[in-house]
Design an enzyme around this catalytic site. Sequence first.
Site, PDB file in Angstrom:
ATOM      1  N   CYS A   2     -55.415-110.665 -44.732  1.00 47.95           N
ATOM      2  CA  CYS A   2     -55.458-110.671 -46.250  1.00 47.95           C
ATOM      3  C   CYS A   2     -56.086-112.018 -46.837  1.00 47.95           C
ATOM      4  CB  CYS A   2     -54.379-110.170 -46.946  1.00 47.95           C
ATOM      5  SG  CYS A   2     -53.350-108.879 -46.222  1.00 47.95           S
ATOM      6  N   ARG A  27     -62.240-113.186 -43.241  1.00 47.42           N
ATOM      7  CA  ARG A  27     -61.003-112.942 -42.652  1.00 47.42           C
ATOM      8  C   ARG A  27     -60.571-111.638 -42.401  1.00 47.42           C
ATOM      9  NH1 ARG A  27     -57.273-116.864 -44.117  1.00 47.42           N
ATOM     10  NH2 ARG A  27     -55.512-115.689 -44.363  1.00 47.42           N
ATOM     11  N   TRP A  73     -55.864-106.406 -45.404  1.00 51.05           N
ATOM     12  CA  TRP A  73     -56.158-105.922 -43.881  1.00 51.05           C
ATOM     13  C   TRP A  73     -54.953-105.231 -43.727  1.00 51.05           C
ATOM     14  CZ3 TRP A  73     -53.857-106.585 -39.053  1.00 51.05           C
ATOM     15  CH2 TRP A  73     -54.704-106.253 -38.251  1.00 51.05           C
ATOM     16  N   ASN A  99     -50.289-111.750 -48.857  1.00 53.58           N
ATOM     17  CA  ASN A  99     -50.742-111.860 -47.392  1.00 53.58           C
ATOM     18  C   ASN A  99     -49.583-112.023 -46.558  1.00 53.58           C
ATOM     19  OD1 ASN A  99     -51.956-112.355 -44.994  1.00 53.58           O
ATOM     20  ND2 ASN A  99     -52.450-114.380 -45.487  1.00 53.58           N
ATOM     21  N   GLY A 100     -49.440-111.218 -45.546  1.00 52.89           N
ATOM     22  CA  GLY A 100     -48.308-111.493 -44.428  1.00 52.89           C
ATOM     23  C   GLY A 100     -47.430-109.828 -44.381  1.00 52.89           C
ATOM     24  N   GLU A 479     -64.653-115.419 -21.796  1.00 51.06           N
ATOM     25  CA  GLU A 479     -65.090-115.476 -23.078  1.00 51.06           C
ATOM     26  C   GLU A 479     -66.377-114.565 -23.543  1.00 51.06           C
ATOM     27  OE1 GLU A 479     -63.839-116.245 -25.745  1.00 51.06           O
ATOM     28  OE2 GLU A 479     -65.378-116.907 -27.008  1.00 51.06           O
ATOM     29  N   LYS A 483     -66.519-111.714 -26.457  1.00 48.11           N
ATOM     30  CA  LYS A 483     -67.752-111.847 -27.458  1.00 48.11           C
ATOM     31  C   LYS A 483     -68.424-110.634 -27.712  1.00 48.11           C
ATOM     32  CE  LYS A 483     -66.643-114.528 -29.100  1.00 48.11           C
ATOM     33  NZ  LYS A 483     -65.764-115.384 -29.547  1.00 48.11           N
ATOM     34  N   GLU A 486     -66.223-107.644 -28.892  1.00 45.43           N
ATOM     35  CA  GLU A 486     -65.835-107.726 -30.468  1.00 45.43           C
ATOM     36  C   GLU A 486     -66.803-107.562 -31.458  1.00 45.43           C
ATOM     37  OE1 GLU A 486     -64.951-112.661 -30.789  1.00 45.43           O
ATOM     38  OE2 GLU A 486     -63.766-111.134 -31.734  1.00 45.43           O
ATOM     39  N   HIS A 502     -62.713-105.774  -5.390  1.00 45.89           N
ATOM     40  CA  HIS A 502     -61.366-105.178  -5.098  1.00 45.89           C
ATOM     41  C   HIS A 502     -60.933-103.933  -6.063  1.00 45.89           C
ATOM     42  CE1 HIS A 502     -60.060-107.852  -2.079  1.00 45.89           C
ATOM     43  NE2 HIS A 502     -60.746-108.620  -2.888  1.00 45.89           N
ATOM     44  N   LYS A 601     -60.155-112.674 -38.989  1.00 43.15           N
ATOM     45  CA  LYS A 601     -60.497-114.125 -38.626  1.00 43.15           C
ATOM     46  C   LYS A 601     -59.207-114.677 -38.380  1.00 43.15           C
ATOM     47  CE  LYS A 601     -63.108-117.772 -37.630  1.00 43.15           C
ATOM     48  NZ  LYS A 601     -63.788-117.827 -36.538  1.00 43.15           N
TER      49      LYS A 601
HETATM   50  O1  M6R Z   1     -57.422-119.274 -35.093  1.00 45.41           O
HETATM   51  P1  M6R Z   1     -56.973-118.942 -33.609  1.00 45.41           P
HETATM   52  O2  M6R Z   1     -57.952-119.828 -32.831  1.00 45.41           O
HETATM   53  O3  M6R Z   1     -55.746-118.978 -33.385  1.00 45.41           O
HETATM   54  O4  M6R Z   1     -57.696-117.332 -33.474  1.00 45.41           O
HETATM   55  C1  M6R Z   1     -57.302-116.813 -32.271  1.00 45.41           C
HETATM   56  C2  M6R Z   1     -57.883-115.582 -31.714  1.00 45.41           C
HETATM   57  O5  M6R Z   1     -57.358-114.872 -32.840  1.00 45.41           O
HETATM   58  C3  M6R Z   1     -59.476-115.599 -32.159  1.00 45.41           C
HETATM   59  O6  M6R Z   1     -59.965-116.509 -31.136  1.00 45.41           O
HETATM   60  C4  M6R Z   1     -60.225-114.203 -31.700  1.00 45.41           C
HETATM   61  O7  M6R Z   1     -59.909-113.901 -30.647  1.00 45.41           O
HETATM   62  C5  M6R Z   1     -61.622-114.518 -32.080  1.00 45.41           C
HETATM   63  N1  M6R Z   1     -61.976-113.204 -32.866  1.00 45.41           N
HETATM   64  C6  M6R Z   1     -62.592-114.359 -30.940  1.00 45.41           C
HETATM   65  O8  M6R Z   1     -63.856-114.420 -31.211  1.00 45.41           O
END
Ligand code: M6R
Length: 606
Positions: A2, A27, A73, A99-100, A479, A483, A486, A502, A601
Site C-alpha cells: 500500500c 509499490r 494492495w 499500510n500493514g 536472477e 526477471k 515476474e 537430473h 515493490k
Molecule cells: O526491497 P527488497 O530488496 O528487500 O525486496 C526483495 C524482493 O521483494 C525483491 O527483490 C523482488 O524479488 C523484486 N520484485 C525482484 O525484481
Amino acid sequence: MCGIVGYIGDKNALPILLDGLKRLEYRGYDSAGVAIVGDDLRVIKTAGRIANLEERLKSETLIGTLGVAHTRWATHGIPNDNNAHPHFSESKNIVVIHNGIIENYLEIKKMLIHEGRTFRTETDTEVIAYLIEEFYEGDLLKAVKKATEILEGSYAIAVLSKDEKDRFVAVRKDSPLIAGVGDGENFIASDIPAVLPYTKDIIIFENGDIVDVRRDRIDIYDKNLNSIKRTVQRIDWKIEDAQKSGFKHFMLKEIFEEPKVIREAMRGRIKNGEIEVPEIMLDSEYLKGISQVYFVACGTAYHAGVYGKYLAEKYLRIPAQAEVASEFRYRNPVIDGRTLVFIISQSGETTDTLAALRFAKEHGAKTIGIVNVVGSSVAREVNKVIYIHAGPEIAVASTKAYVAQVEVIALTIFYLAKLIGKLPKVQEDLIVKELMSLEDKAKSIIERSSEISDFVSTVKNIEETFYIGRNMDFALSLEGALKLKEISYVHAEGYPAGELKHGPLALVTPNSLVIAISTFTPLRDKTLSNIKEVKARRGKVLAVAREGYENMNEVADRVFYVPKVMDDLSPIITVIPLQLIAYYMAESRGLDIDKPRNLAKSVTVE
Ligand code: M6R
C-alpha cells in the site's frame, strides 16, 4: 504494497494527493482512494488503477486543503470499491488509511460487534477507524494514541477527523512513513518520491512515532505522548530520478542507468588504488574470529546473496551460506556471536528480511546491511550499514539495485579479506583495475541492446524457459529466470547447469528456450557439454558467454558476448543482457512492465 499520502496546507489537496499516489504506483496496488476535509468529510474510492479513481472524480467536487489518499494492495478482502481505503468509522466522522496488517483485528472486530457496531468491509483496517472513534473525545491525537495501545501488527496510518480541520494524525510501526516539510504546508507519505516535487526536507519516522501534522508544524510524540525530536534531512534527489525521462518504462531507464550505478557504488570505496569500505569498522579480533557468514534476503536481493556466498567462500575461506529470509527466520539455524550475517535489501522495509535481521541479532550474530533506501528500517537496525547508492528504483522488477548490491558485496568481501590478511596486494591491484573498467563495459553492453531485442523477437512466443549456469553463473541464472517470470509471465527456472539432466531435461522440447550463462572460466567447457545435451533434444539455446570463447558459436543457436572481465566480477555486467531479455520479452507481449500483476515493490507483509 500500500501507498500512503497526506497533505495539509493552503492549496487544493486533491491534485497533490493524486500526484503523490502516482509517484507511489511502483509499490504495487489494486485499488485507490482519497478523503478530503472541506465543508464535509468526503471519501471517493475505487478498485483498479489510479486512472479509474480519476475517472470517478470527474463527476465529483472535492475541494479542501486537508486530505489523505491511498493505494491498496489487498491482504484482507478482495480488491473492490468497498474494501479500498480510506475507511470510515461507524459514524463517518473519522477516516483512516493504512499500510500493514493488524494481526488482532478479528478480536477487536468481535469486541466491537459485541458492543453493537456494524462493519462495512472485510478489511483489517476498518477496525482502526472504529477503535479511534471509540476513544474520540474531541482530540484526535489522544484518541489515536489510545487506539494504538490496542493494535497489534504493522501499520503506517494516517487519520482525519471531520471535526478537526487544522490537523491530521499519523503513526508509524513497522511500515514505512516519512514527512515532507514545506513552507505553510506539510506532507506525509510511504516514500520520498511522493513529496519530491514539493520539498526536499524530509523526516524519516521511527517505529512508535505518533505524528500531529499541522499546516505550519509537525509535532512528534512517543507512545506516551511525550514530545520527541526527529532530524529534518535535506535530500539531494532530483525530481528526474523519480521520472521516466523519455524512457518508455522505469525498468528500461533503470537498466540504462547501470553504468552510472556501477561508478556510484564504488565512490569513496577505492582510494589510491586500494579497496576500502569504511562503513564496516569492525574490530579486527572479531573479524579474525568469524566462523561463518550468511547472506539473508528475499527475491533479487537473495540472488545477490547467492553470488556473495561463492565470493565469500573463495576469498575469506570461511563457510558461507545464502538463504531466503522467510526460511532462515523459522529454521532455527545455528548462529552465535561468531556469525556474520549480511542482510540485503533494496527497500530496507521487506518484512521477512527485517524479521530475519532481528532474529540474527537476538541470537548474537553481527549484522551488516547492504541497503539502498537511506534511513530505512534495515539500515537503522543492522550493526553496520553499507549503502549501495543506486538512487530511487521505481520499477517493481529490481535491476540497478541488483547490480549495485553485487558490486558492494564484492567490495565488502575483498575488504574483509584484506583485513584478515587473505588478499595479497598484487591480487588487490588486479581487482581494482578490473573494477575500474566495469562502467565502460556495462555501457558497451547497453549500446548493443538491439541485439537482445532482435533475438527476443525470434522467441517471443516461447512458453518454457530454463536459465542454466555453474558457480556464479548459476547465481545469475536464478536472477535471469526471476526477471523473466515476474514481468513477462513466461515460466522460467534457474538451474545449476549440471543439474538439468537430473530431471528438467525431460521438459526440453523444440519449443523450449534455454539461456546458458557461461562466463565462469574453470567450468565453461562443462556448461558447453550441458548445452550439447539440450541441442540433442532440439531445444533452442541462447548463450550469454565471455568474449573470446568462440567454441560457443558452434553449439548455441545464438551467442551474446559480454566483454572480458575477471570471473569474480562478471555477474555485475553479465546480468544486464538477462535483464534486457526479460524487458524485451514483456514489451513484445504488451505487458504492464513497471507494475506486473500481483506484485509489489516493497513487500511489507509476511
Ligand atoms: O526491497 P527488497 O530488496 O528487500 O525486496 C526483495 C524482493 O521483494 C525483491 O527483490 C523482488 O524479488 C523484486 N520484485 C525482484 O525484481
